[in-house]
Design an enzyme around this catalytic site. Structure first.
Site, PDB file in Angstrom:
ATOM      1  N   CYS A 258     -16.725  27.845 -35.190  1.00 59.28           N
ATOM      2  CA  CYS A 258     -17.743  27.063 -36.072  1.00 59.28           C
ATOM      3  C   CYS A 258     -18.616  25.982 -35.259  1.00 59.28           C
ATOM      4  O   CYS A 258     -19.902  26.636 -35.507  1.00 59.28           O
ATOM      5  CB  CYS A 258     -16.605  26.280 -36.163  1.00 59.28           C
ATOM      6  SG  CYS A 258     -15.517  26.108 -37.830  1.00 59.28           S
TER       7      CYS A 258
HETATM    8  P1  NAD Z   1     -11.128  33.562 -41.388  1.00 63.86           P
HETATM    9  O1  NAD Z   1     -12.001  34.099 -40.564  1.00 63.86           O
HETATM   10  O2  NAD Z   1      -9.784  32.825 -40.329  1.00 63.86           O
HETATM   11  O3  NAD Z   1     -10.762  33.100 -42.404  1.00 63.86           O
HETATM   12  C1  NAD Z   1     -11.500  34.014 -43.831  1.00 63.86           C
HETATM   13  C2  NAD Z   1     -10.826  34.804 -44.594  1.00 63.86           C
HETATM   14  O4  NAD Z   1     -11.139  35.361 -45.375  1.00 63.86           O
HETATM   15  C3  NAD Z   1      -9.979  36.185 -43.686  1.00 63.86           C
HETATM   16  O5  NAD Z   1      -8.227  36.390 -43.971  1.00 63.86           O
HETATM   17  C4  NAD Z   1     -10.296  37.083 -44.479  1.00 63.86           C
HETATM   18  O6  NAD Z   1      -9.758  38.609 -44.949  1.00 63.86           O
HETATM   19  C5  NAD Z   1     -11.099  37.023 -45.849  1.00 63.86           C
HETATM   20  N1  NAD Z   1     -11.853  37.447 -46.661  1.00 63.86           N
HETATM   21  C6  NAD Z   1     -12.571  37.853 -46.442  1.00 63.86           C
HETATM   22  N2  NAD Z   1     -13.405  38.471 -46.926  1.00 63.86           N
HETATM   23  C7  NAD Z   1     -12.489  38.210 -48.446  1.00 63.86           C
HETATM   24  C8  NAD Z   1     -12.718  38.301 -49.901  1.00 63.86           C
HETATM   25  N3  NAD Z   1     -14.109  38.893 -49.926  1.00 63.86           N
HETATM   26  N4  NAD Z   1     -11.719  38.272 -50.765  1.00 63.86           N
HETATM   27  C9  NAD Z   1     -10.840  37.951 -49.907  1.00 63.86           C
HETATM   28  N5  NAD Z   1     -10.880  37.644 -48.802  1.00 63.86           N
HETATM   29  C10 NAD Z   1     -11.817  37.564 -47.291  1.00 63.86           C
HETATM   30  O7  NAD Z   1     -11.776  32.196 -40.640  1.00 63.86           O
HETATM   31  P2  NAD Z   1     -11.555  30.566 -41.400  1.00 63.86           P
HETATM   32  O8  NAD Z   1     -11.565  30.345 -40.096  1.00 63.86           O
HETATM   33  O9  NAD Z   1     -10.885  30.091 -42.321  1.00 63.86           O
HETATM   34  O10 NAD Z   1     -12.567  29.842 -41.707  1.00 63.86           O
HETATM   35  C11 NAD Z   1     -13.211  30.139 -43.205  1.00 63.86           C
HETATM   36  C12 NAD Z   1     -14.305  29.130 -42.782  1.00 63.86           C
HETATM   37  O11 NAD Z   1     -14.124  27.947 -43.075  1.00 63.86           O
HETATM   38  C13 NAD Z   1     -15.685  29.120 -43.087  1.00 63.86           C
HETATM   39  O12 NAD Z   1     -16.459  29.074 -43.778  1.00 63.86           O
HETATM   40  C14 NAD Z   1     -15.628  28.131 -41.692  1.00 63.86           C
HETATM   41  O13 NAD Z   1     -17.041  28.033 -41.269  1.00 63.86           O
HETATM   42  C15 NAD Z   1     -14.931  26.986 -42.039  1.00 63.86           C
HETATM   43  N6  NAD Z   1     -14.201  25.695 -41.584  1.00 63.86           N
HETATM   44  C16 NAD Z   1     -13.137  26.614 -40.679  1.00 63.86           C
HETATM   45  C17 NAD Z   1     -12.330  25.554 -39.413  1.00 63.86           C
HETATM   46  C18 NAD Z   1     -11.904  26.431 -38.710  1.00 63.86           C
HETATM   47  O14 NAD Z   1     -12.190  25.643 -38.098  1.00 63.86           O
HETATM   48  N7  NAD Z   1     -11.038  27.471 -38.908  1.00 63.86           N
HETATM   49  C19 NAD Z   1     -13.174  24.452 -40.108  1.00 63.86           C
HETATM   50  C20 NAD Z   1     -13.667  24.213 -40.858  1.00 63.86           C
HETATM   51  C21 NAD Z   1     -14.359  24.712 -41.836  1.00 63.86           C
END
Ligand code: NAD
Length: 434
Positions: A258
């Site tokens: 992030c």
């Molecule tokens: P991640 O990469 O771990 O997970 C994303 C998931 O989305 C994956 O499993 C992927 O297969 C799925 N995906 C992608 N395209 C898709 C679609 N069209 N239909 C269905 N599923 C789909 O991501 P994350 O770390 O969970 O982060 C997600 C969002 O939250 C990002 O914008 C990130 O910046 C934000 N965020 C993350 C955190 C963190 O600590 N990881 C904290 C706050 C905010």
């Protein structure tokens, strides 16, 4: 009420887990990644967070990669897909719009679309235009930025420091108020604002946290020259409640999925409007150079890197998690491998070890620190895991060939090691002999 969580990564799974505990809701998890969905159905959790895993197993929400099963007839869609940064800082919204196309195609009724992913300012408005254009149904877009930290997702999801909600009308705020009733009743502040402000608040928050880290790291460089101990300095300034001690530990820079991408995106978004953001720019620049300071220390005190067996302990981007995305371990390992070092990696997380091995197969990855240390020239501590913070010098003497410890987290007092040379960050080097 039927709610579909789209994207089952760190954020989506935390949301799904907490929502599925509320038996007044029907909660469904959807991810396009078939293998991830199959593994989850099998009880294999994609990352180390035992409390989340246990709770998800208990709540047993429906998890599927079939869009018609997941998306038809829900009254709300929580979007938690990835929003990575491209090379120039632009945010890649292709996963977001791909998931929205599915919502538009399958929903079949009016619905709320709740964006939990971190998205550039103005995205909610674009999403609303996209969903409502030519649609028989009405979609109301709510911005509900996610502030959880990996490793404490369940706790953060249940008791966030605040709930930030951006919506275009009252109905959006009321919907989130109902969904988050328990949290609000337990005293969590509920902050209503425009979609743009909510989107911006997420970037501002991450940029500020990253800036605190870069601030202390920059001071650590100077501390090595002026004779101060940056750990003591950090404690002194962090005790001031106006400053606060969080994110003020010196180290080798932030990693993870992030901070880097969000700071880059913020700089890019502002530049597109003709605004230069100097502090985020400096934050990113300091973070890029911070590991080089540490590497220079290693090169200075272990000059014959070619063929030297060095242990990297802590491969995930921080302690107690399994995520290696943008981990400093990858940067250090790539550099040291290029110098001809023979690297052995260890992390307490089996997932982190497996992922690291996939990324850098040249590093020998082992499942215990003791195994890693056998015959090693130097130990390089990269996380605050307990295994790194409880080293017994007699055992190290027995296992290791060399007598050098490089500690990127200042886990030990300067007088702890009596035989080993101890190099930390922003503090004097301790030279005990060899
Ligand atoms: P991640 O990469 O771990 O997970 C994303 C998931 O989305 C994956 O499993 C992927 O297969 C799925 N995906 C992608 N395209 C898709 C679609 N069209 N239909 C269905 N599923 C789909 O991501 P994350 O770390 O969970 O982060 C997600 C969002 O939250 C990002 O914008 C990130 O910046 C934000 N965020 C993350 C955190 C963190 O600590 N990881 C904290 C706050 C905010």
């Amino acid at each position: 009420m039927r709610i579909t969580v789209i994207g089952l990564g760190y954020v989506g799974l935390a949301n799904l887990t907490v929502l599925s505990g509320d038996k007044s809701l029907e909660t469904i998890g959807f991810d396009k990644d078939f293998s991830k969905v199959a593994a989850l159905k099998d009880g294999t959790y994609p990352f180390d967070e035992s409390s989340l895993k246990a709770e998800l197993a208990l709540n047993k929400p429906l998890i599927t990669s079939d869009p018609s099963q997941a998306l038809k007839g829900s009254s709300a869609y929580l979007i938690a897909v990835g929003t990575p940064s491209l090379q120039d800082g632009t945010t890649d919204l292709s996963s977001l719009f791909e998931s929205l196309s599915l919502v538009k195609a399958y929903a079949g009724q009016d619905a709320f679309v709740v964006i939990r992913s971190t998205v550039p300012v103005g995205t909610a408005s674009d999403v609303s235009a996209f969903l409502n254009k030519g649609s028989k149904h009405s979609f109301k877009v709510i911005s509900l930025p996610e502030f959880l930290s990996e490793g404490t997702s369940l706790l953060d999801e249940r008791k966030p420091a605040r709930i930030v909600v951006g919506a275009a009308d009252k109905a959006g705020f009321e919907w989130v108020r109902t969904l988050k009733k328990r949290e609000i009743e337990s005293g969590v502040p509920f902050l209503e604002m425009s979609n743009e402000s909510a989107e911006f608040a997420k970037y501002a928050s991450n940029a500020f946290l990253a800036m605190k880290i870069s601030f202390i790291n920059e001071l650590a460089r100077y501390s090595e020259k002026n004779g101060a101990d940056i750990t003591a300095v950090s404690a002194a300034i962090g005790a001031d409640p106006r400053i606060g001690s969080a994110m003020l530990k010196p180290g080798i820079g932030y990693g993870g999925s992030c901070f880097s991408k969000d700071v880059a995106s913020l700089i890019h978004q502002a530049a597109a409007s003709g605004t230069t953001l100097l502090l985020p720019q400096a934050t990113a620049a300091i973070n890029q150079t911070q590991p080089l300071y540490f590497l220079k220390k290693i090169e200075t005190h272990t000059p014959n890197l070619k063929g030297a067996r060095l242990v990297l302990s802590g491969l995930a981007y921080k302690a107690h998690i399994s995520d290696i995305r943008n981990s400093m371990s990858l940067i250090l390992a790539s550099y040291l491998l290029a110098q001809g070092a023979e690297l052995v990696g260890f992390d307490v997380s089996a997932e982190a070890r497996a992922d690291f091995k996939k990324r850098l197969p040249k590093v020998l990855v082992v499942d215990s620190l003791e195994k890693a240390l056998k015959g090693a020239e130097a130990l390089i501590i990269l996380t605050e895991d307990e295994s790194n913070g409880s080293l017994a010098e007699p055992l190290l003497i027995k296992l290791m060939k060399g007598r050098s410890i490089y500690d990127s987290h200042n886990l030990y007092p300067l007088d702890y090691f009596k035989v080993f040379n101890y190099y930390s960050v922003g503090r004097r080097d301790v030279l005990n002999g060899k």
